[in-house]
Design a protein around this motif. Structure first.
Motif, short mmCIF file in Angstrom:
data_model
loop_
_atom_site.label_atom_id
_atom_site.label_comp_id
_atom_site.label_asym_id
_atom_site.label_seq_id
_atom_site.Cartn_x
_atom_site.Cartn_y
_atom_site.Cartn_z
N LEU A 44 12.89 49.90 47.47
CA LEU A 44 12.61 51.15 46.92
C LEU A 44 13.57 52.19 47.15
O LEU A 44 13.77 53.31 46.57
N HIS A 83 3.38 53.76 35.56
CA HIS A 83 2.14 54.26 36.29
C HIS A 83 2.44 54.28 37.84
O HIS A 83 1.67 54.22 38.60
N ASN A 84 3.61 54.58 38.03
CA ASN A 84 3.90 54.72 39.53
C ASN A 84 4.31 56.17 39.72
O ASN A 84 4.85 57.06 39.09
N ARG A 85 4.08 56.59 41.15
CA ARG A 85 4.43 57.81 41.59
C ARG A 85 4.66 57.65 43.10
O ARG A 85 4.19 56.99 43.90
N HIS A 86 5.92 58.22 43.30
CA HIS A 86 6.63 58.08 44.40
C HIS A 86 7.03 59.73 45.10
O HIS A 86 7.36 60.45 44.29
N ARG A 134 8.37 61.72 41.93
CA ARG A 134 9.03 60.79 41.09
C ARG A 134 7.75 60.11 40.18
O ARG A 134 7.41 59.28 40.76
N ASP A 135 7.78 60.47 38.74
CA ASP A 135 6.50 60.07 38.10
C ASP A 135 7.30 59.13 37.05
O ASP A 135 7.99 59.69 36.36
N THR A 146 13.94 44.08 45.32
CA THR A 146 12.57 44.80 45.46
C THR A 146 12.50 46.06 46.13
O THR A 146 11.69 46.86 46.50
N SER A 158 14.15 56.36 38.09
CA SER A 158 13.64 55.64 37.30
C SER A 158 13.31 55.94 36.09
O SER A 158 12.74 55.18 35.31
#
Length: 347
Positions: A287, A78-81, A74-75, A285, A116
């Motif tokens: 995840l 600026h986040n990548r999980h 999931r991008d 917070t 997201s």
């Protein structure tokens, strides 16, 4: 290099011939039309292995040993999980007899993942490794760790993912390994002129089907003008991308559940409040929760904190996190509009 790129470098759909297609909702019956569409910050996704078939063209489980893998990325911003799974088919009931027979597995390849926005990339497939029983043992070991990542909360499984990919790469470096099936692609919400992220079924086959593909009662079939005509030839995987608004596994989110239970058991007000504060931080917070649920649960915890102020060990109120989530009354739309800060929730 990220986990997705590492796996794709050894298992890429461009490396081997085959066929993959997303089956539209109208060709999947009720199972394809009931799911809600994806919406940023208020839905979850999960990838399932729905059905698998091994064509009896190799000596499966004697000379060749299969493993199903997936990496879901999931991008957003600026986040990548990244979420990794390696499933040893020996752990799927009936799969060891799956040569020339389709087996319905309904095995999760990821836990529930909050969506997201942004893009969702998937690399998945089936690899065959040639070797003796020691290779099968290695696949079983890798699969046992990979399976943990499909059932644990994200916050507790991050440290295992890199180790699983390390072992998976070593497995595929064994002489004689071959990619049997592979798919990789990226999906996004409508409007980007590319593949659309939507709940539904993905068929990955080792050869193009002779007729259009449908999903009938959870099974992949070829469809003639009069209805389902046959099982597609060759080996295949049928995967399902699930969407949902609500979770059903609250009790397993231990970073929130543990401080909530500690707060309920505490006798003095200061200790109880400190535990509630920990639970609020963990929820806001987390995840494991989409943004709306982070806000709804953190707000419900704050309300319970203030209601319990000055009491002894709490005997009323929700018994656990699942009950608290069920009783949370804030609508999703209100949560996303308010978006309270962590500081305001702790005040």
């Amino acid at each position: 290099m990220g986990l997705f790129e590492r796996v794709k470098s050894v298992v890429s759909s461009k490396a081997w011939p085959g066929h993959a297609e997303w089956i539209p909702a109208e060709r999947a019956g009720p199972a394809g039309s009931e799911a809600p569409g994806f919406a940023a910050d208020s839905t979850y996704l999960r990838l399932w292995l729905t059905e698998a078939r091994l064509e009896h063209s190799r000596r499966w489980f004697t000379e060749w040993h299969p493993a199903v893998h997936s990496v879901v990325v999931r991008d957003f911003g600026h986040n990548r999980h990244e979420q990794v799974a390696v499933i040893n088919p020996g752990s799927i009931p009936g799969f060891t007899e799956a040569a020339n027979a389709a087996v319905t597995t309904n095995k999760p390849l990821t836990p529930l993942l909050p969506f997201s926005g942004g893009t969702v990339s998937i690399n998945t497939g089936l690899v065959a490794v040639k070797g003796d029983n020691s290779v099968r043992t290695l696949i079983d070991v890798v699969g046992s760790f990979g399976g943990l990542l499909t059932t644990t909360a994200l916050s507790t499984g991050l440290g295992i993912a890199g180790q699983v990919v390390d072992a998976f790469e070593q497995l595929l470096n064994i002489d004689g390994n071959v990619g049997t099936l592979a798919y990789d692609g990226s999906l996004a919400m409508p409007g980007g002129n590319g593949p659309v992220l939507a709940p539904g079924f993905l068929a990955v086959l080792d050869q193009p089907p002779p007729q259009p593909l449908w999903v009938a009662n959870g099974h992949l079939v070829c469809w003639s003008g009069d209805g389902p005509s046959s099982v597609p030839p060759g080996s295949f995987l049928l995967l399902r991308l699930e969407s949902r608004v609500d979770r059903d596994d609250w009790r397993y989110l231990s970073p929130i559940e543990e401080p909530l239970q500690a707060a309920r058991a505490a006798v003095d007000a200061d200790t109880r409040r400190a535990h509630y504060q920990r639970a609020i931080i963990a929820a806001r917070t987390s995840l494991d929760l989409h943004e709306a649920d982070r806000i709804r649960i953190a707000t419900a915890l704050r309300g319970q904190r203030d209601q319990d102020a000055g009491l002894g060990a709490v005997t009323g109120g929700p018994e656990d996190l699942a009950a608290l989530a069920e009783a949370a009354s804030m609508p999703v739309a209100d949560a996303l509009e308010a978006r309270p800060s962590l500081a305001s929730l702790l005040a």
